[in-house]
Design a protein around this motif. Structure first.
Motif, PDB file in Angstrom:
ATOM      1  N   PRO A 234      49.314  29.496  24.921  1.00  0.00           N
ATOM      2  CA  PRO A 234      50.151  30.489  24.551  1.00  0.00           C
ATOM      3  C   PRO A 234      49.278  31.252  24.514  1.00  0.00           C
ATOM      4  CG  PRO A 234      49.198  29.747  22.780  1.00  0.00           C
ATOM      5  CD  PRO A 234      48.041  28.438  23.558  1.00  0.00           C
ATOM      6  N   ILE A 235      47.581  30.858  25.374  1.00  0.00           N
ATOM      7  CA  ILE A 235      47.292  33.172  26.042  1.00  0.00           C
ATOM      8  C   ILE A 235      47.013  32.854  27.474  1.00  0.00           C
ATOM      9  CG2 ILE A 235      44.915  34.334  25.686  1.00  0.00           C
ATOM     10  CD1 ILE A 235      46.377  33.279  23.007  1.00  0.00           C
ATOM     11  N   ILE A 236      47.068  34.109  27.398  1.00  0.00           N
ATOM     12  CA  ILE A 236      46.901  34.708  28.548  1.00  0.00           C
ATOM     13  C   ILE A 236      46.009  35.561  29.590  1.00  0.00           C
ATOM     14  CG2 ILE A 236      48.042  35.608  31.215  1.00  0.00           C
ATOM     15  CD1 ILE A 236      50.706  34.201  29.986  1.00  0.00           C
ATOM     16  N   GLY A 237      44.866  35.531  30.258  1.00  0.00           N
ATOM     17  CA  GLY A 237      44.111  36.306  30.090  1.00  0.00           C
ATOM     18  C   GLY A 237      43.764  37.579  28.998  1.00  0.00           C
ATOM     19  N   GLY A 238      43.205  35.986  27.884  1.00  0.00           N
ATOM     20  CA  GLY A 238      42.871  36.042  26.739  1.00  0.00           C
ATOM     21  C   GLY A 238      43.346  37.189  25.593  1.00  0.00           C
ATOM     22  N   ALA A 239      44.847  37.436  25.515  1.00  0.00           N
ATOM     23  CA  ALA A 239      45.813  37.593  24.594  1.00  0.00           C
ATOM     24  C   ALA A 239      46.532  37.355  25.271  1.00  0.00           C
ATOM     25  CB  ALA A 239      46.230  39.412  26.216  1.00  0.00           C
ATOM     26  N   VAL A 240      47.063  37.324  23.349  1.00  0.00           N
ATOM     27  CA  VAL A 240      48.488  36.368  23.386  1.00  0.00           C
ATOM     28  C   VAL A 240      50.007  37.274  24.076  1.00  0.00           C
ATOM     29  CG1 VAL A 240      48.170  36.229  20.866  1.00  0.00           C
ATOM     30  CG2 VAL A 240      48.986  38.086  21.631  1.00  0.00           C
ATOM     31  N   VAL A 241      50.742  36.550  24.472  1.00  0.00           N
ATOM     32  CA  VAL A 241      52.165  36.792  25.208  1.00  0.00           C
ATOM     33  C   VAL A 241      52.827  37.332  24.464  1.00  0.00           C
ATOM     34  CG1 VAL A 241      54.132  35.914  26.781  1.00  0.00           C
ATOM     35  CG2 VAL A 241      51.250  35.043  26.706  1.00  0.00           C
ATOM     36  N   ARG A 242      52.791  37.265  23.071  1.00  0.00           N
ATOM     37  CA  ARG A 242      53.987  37.816  22.382  1.00  0.00           C
ATOM     38  C   ARG A 242      53.096  37.366  20.607  1.00  0.00           C
ATOM     39  NH1 ARG A 242      59.362  39.145  22.736  1.00  0.00           N
ATOM     40  NH2 ARG A 242      60.673  39.365  20.724  1.00  0.00           N
ATOM     41  N   GLY A 243      53.698  38.622  19.823  1.00  0.00           N
ATOM     42  CA  GLY A 243      52.924  37.775  17.973  1.00  0.00           C
ATOM     43  C   GLY A 243      52.064  38.370  17.838  1.00  0.00           C
ATOM     44  N   MET A 244      51.411  37.904  16.928  1.00  0.00           N
ATOM     45  CA  MET A 244      50.535  37.565  16.546  1.00  0.00           C
ATOM     46  C   MET A 244      49.515  37.011  16.706  1.00  0.00           C
ATOM     47  SD  MET A 244      53.032  40.337  15.624  1.00  0.00           S
ATOM     48  CE  MET A 244      53.718  40.030  13.583  1.00  0.00           C
ATOM     49  N   ALA A 245      49.553  35.934  16.889  1.00  0.00           N
ATOM     50  CA  ALA A 245      48.338  34.838  17.565  1.00  0.00           C
ATOM     51  C   ALA A 245      48.056  35.253  16.938  1.00  0.00           C
ATOM     52  CB  ALA A 245      48.961  33.587  18.529  1.00  0.00           C
ATOM     53  N   ASP A 246      46.726  36.559  17.996  1.00  0.00           N
ATOM     54  CA  ASP A 246      45.373  36.499  18.251  1.00  0.00           C
ATOM     55  C   ASP A 246      45.165  36.730  16.760  1.00  0.00           C
ATOM     56  OD1 ASP A 246      47.060  38.979  17.844  1.00  0.00           O
ATOM     57  OD2 ASP A 246      45.394  40.255  19.147  1.00  0.00           O
ATOM     58  N   VAL A 247      44.923  37.250  15.418  1.00  0.00           N
ATOM     59  CA  VAL A 247      45.379  37.595  14.001  1.00  0.00           C
ATOM     60  C   VAL A 247      45.468  36.081  13.744  1.00  0.00           C
ATOM     61  CG1 VAL A 247      45.643  38.612  11.809  1.00  0.00           C
ATOM     62  CG2 VAL A 247      46.491  39.606  14.302  1.00  0.00           C
ATOM     63  N   CYS A 248      46.154  34.746  14.068  1.00  0.00           N
ATOM     64  CA  CYS A 248      46.541  33.868  13.084  1.00  0.00           C
ATOM     65  C   CYS A 248      44.843  32.862  13.768  1.00  0.00           C
ATOM     66  CB  CYS A 248      47.431  33.202  13.551  1.00  0.00           C
ATOM     67  SG  CYS A 248      48.905  33.847  13.157  1.00  0.00           S
ATOM     68  N   LEU A 249      44.502  32.979  14.881  1.00  0.00           N
ATOM     69  CA  LEU A 249      43.726  32.311  15.164  1.00  0.00           C
ATOM     70  C   LEU A 249      42.282  32.671  14.676  1.00  0.00           C
ATOM     71  CD1 LEU A 249      44.178  31.855  19.454  1.00  0.00           C
ATOM     72  CD2 LEU A 249      43.883  30.552  17.847  1.00  0.00           C
ATOM     73  N   THR A 250      41.832  34.202  14.741  1.00  0.00           N
ATOM     74  CA  THR A 250      41.206  34.637  13.902  1.00  0.00           C
ATOM     75  C   THR A 250      40.667  33.806  12.383  1.00  0.00           C
ATOM     76  OG1 THR A 250      41.248  36.470  15.453  1.00  0.00           O
ATOM     77  CG2 THR A 250      39.611  36.878  13.727  1.00  0.00           C
ATOM     78  N   ALA A 251      41.975  34.544  12.509  1.00  0.00           N
ATOM     79  CA  ALA A 251      41.505  33.583  10.049  1.00  0.00           C
ATOM     80  C   ALA A 251      41.094  32.288  10.381  1.00  0.00           C
ATOM     81  CB  ALA A 251      43.062  33.259   9.456  1.00  0.00           C
ATOM     82  N   ILE A 252      40.919  31.280  11.518  1.00  0.00           N
ATOM     83  CA  ILE A 252      40.763  30.035  11.052  1.00  0.00           C
ATOM     84  C   ILE A 252      38.684  29.654  12.451  1.00  0.00           C
ATOM     85  CG2 ILE A 252      43.135  29.456  11.143  1.00  0.00           C
ATOM     86  CD1 ILE A 252      43.236  27.945  13.681  1.00  0.00           C
ATOM     87  N   GLY A 253      38.923  31.193  12.811  1.00  0.00           N
ATOM     88  CA  GLY A 253      37.499  31.246  13.185  1.00  0.00           C
ATOM     89  C   GLY A 253      37.639  30.320  14.859  1.00  0.00           C
ATOM     90  N   VAL A 254      38.980  30.912  15.480  1.00  0.00           N
ATOM     91  CA  VAL A 254      39.819  30.428  16.987  1.00  0.00           C
ATOM     92  C   VAL A 254      39.563  31.508  17.856  1.00  0.00           C
ATOM     93  CG1 VAL A 254      41.026  29.031  18.860  1.00  0.00           C
ATOM     94  CG2 VAL A 254      40.020  28.006  16.110  1.00  0.00           C
TER      95      VAL A 254
END
Length: 323
Positions: A234-254
Motif C-alpha cells: 500500500p506504499i508507493i515511493g515511500g508514501a501512502v496512496v490514500r488515508g493516514m496509514a503512515d500514522v498507523c504504521l508509525t504507531a506500531i513502529g513500522v
C-alpha cells in the motif's frame, strides 16, 4: 497452478474495494471461479441505533457499481436529508455523515441482526441484491470494533479518531476488545485452506488487514494453506496512496516504506505470511532488500487509476503466485 485459480482476498477500505474489482475482472477473463473476499469488520460501529460496517459496504457498493467514486465511500448520488434531521435532534455524530441510501443498508442490517441473523448471513443477503461476481465474507461474526489509545490517555472509537480527528491525535496503539474470543466467520478458514492463491490487498496494514489477521485461527490458516500468499504494497515511493496509514504504521513502529511493510508481514518460511510481495516501479530499488527477507519481490505498476489498472495489478499478483 491452474490457469483459473481459486483465490481468496483479504481486504478492507477503499484500496481493498479497488483491488477487489481488479481481481474480479482478472478472474472473469480466465473464466475461473469467483474469488472469496474476507472483509475487515474491525471498523464497524453502532451509531444512532444502527449497525454500520464501513468496509463491507464500501466493497459491496464498489462491486455493485453504485459507490461514490469521488468521496470514496457511500452510495453514488446519495442525499442526506435524514442525516440533517438527525443533526437537528442532536443525534449521531455531526462529523460522520450517513447518506439516505446508505442508511437504508444500515437499517436493513440492523433489523436482520435483531431478527437473529449473523453478520455472515446478512452479508450473503446483501450480496444477493446485485451480481457482484465475488463471494464476500466478514472476517468474524463477533463485534470487535477498533479502539485507539492516544497520547493523553483517551481511548476513541477508530471512526472518531479517523474521521473526526483525521488521525491528528497521536496514537499509542490499536485494540480490538473481545477479539481473543472471536472465531473466523463460517467459510473463512475453509476458503483459505482450499485456495490456490491468497492475496493481501493494498489496504491499511494496521487497521484493515491487521484486524483480520488478529482473529484467532485466520493467521494459523494462512500458515497451513498450500496456497501461495502474495501481498500488494500500500506504499508507493515511500508514501501512502490514500488515508493516514503512515500514522498507523508509525504507531506500531513500522517505517512507511514498501520494504518495512513487507518485513512487518514477514515471510512464510520464517513464520510470517508472505511468499511474494508486489512493489511499485517507484520502489524497484528495494527489491533486493525484500528478496533478502525470504520472499520474492515483484515490481509492477501499482496505481489503481481505473479498473483496467487494478486488473493488471491483480494479474501481476496472480503471476507472482504461479512460481
Amino acid at each position: 497452478m491452474a490457469s483459473s485459480p481459486r483465490v481468496v482476498v483479504l481486504a478492507g477500505g477503499v484500496g481493498g474495494s479497488k483491488f477487489t474489482l481488479g481481481v474480479r475482472d482478472a478472474l472473469a477473463r480466465r473464466n475461473g471461479p469467483e474469488a472469496t473476499v474476507v472483509v475487515n469488520t474491525g471498523d464497524d460501529l453502532w451509531l444512532s441505533g444502527v449497525r454500520l460496517q464501513p468496509d463491507v459496504d464500501s466493497i459491496l457498493y464498489a462491486l455493485a457499481g453504485v459507490n461514490d467514486t469521488e468521496r470514496g465511500w457511500g452510495r453514488d448520488g446519495d442525499t442526506e436529508r435524514v442525516n440533517a434531521e438527525l443533526q437537528q435532534w442532536g443525534a449521531g455524530w455531526p462529523w460522520f455523515t450517513l447518506g439516505d441510501l446508505d442508511l437504508g443498508t444500515h437499517l436493513a442490517r440492523t433489523g436482520w441482526l435483531r431478527d437473529g441473523l449473523t453478520p455472515t448471513q446478512i452479508v450473503e443477503r446483501l450480496s444477493g441484491r446485485w451480481p457482484l461476481g465475488v463471494r464476500m465474507l466478514p472476517m468474524t461474526d463477533t463485534e470487535v470494533d477498533t479502539h485507539v489509545r492516544v497520547v493523553g490517555g483517551d481511548v476513541l472509537h477508530f471512526q472518531e479518531w479517523w474521521t473526526r480527528h483525521r488521525a491528528q491525535l497521536t496514537p499509542l496503539g490499536f485494540d480490538h476488545p473481545g477479539i481473543e474470543a472471536a472465531l473466523p466467520a463460517p467459510g473463512v478458514v475453509e476458503a483459505i485452506a482450499d485456495a490456490d492463491v491468497v492475496l493481501l490487498a493494498p489496504s491499511n496494514p494496521v487497521v484493515s488487514i491487521g484486524p483480520i489477521l488478529a482473529v484467532p485461527g485466520i493467521r494459523e490458516a494462512l500458515a497451513l494453506t498450500s496456497a501461495h500468499v502474495v501481498g500488494v504494497s500500500p506504499i508507493i515511493g515511500g508514501a501512502v496512496v490514500r488515508g493516514m496509514a503512515d500514522v498507523c504504521l508509525t504507531a506500531i513502529g513500522v517505517e512507511t516504506s514498501a520494504a518495512a511493510v513487507a518485513a512487518h508481514y514477514g515471510t512464510r518460511s520464517e513464520g510470517g505470511l508472505l511468499d511474494a510481495w508486489l512493489i511499485a516501479e517507484e520502489d524497484a530499488h528495494l527489491a533486493a532488500a525484500i528478496d533478502a527477507l525470504g520472499m520474492r519481490a515483484v515490481v509492477a505498476p501499482l496505481w489503481m487509476r481505473d479498473v483496467a489498472a487494478s486488473a493488471a495489478m491483480a494479474d501481476a499478483a496472480l503471476a507472482a503466485a504461479a512460481v
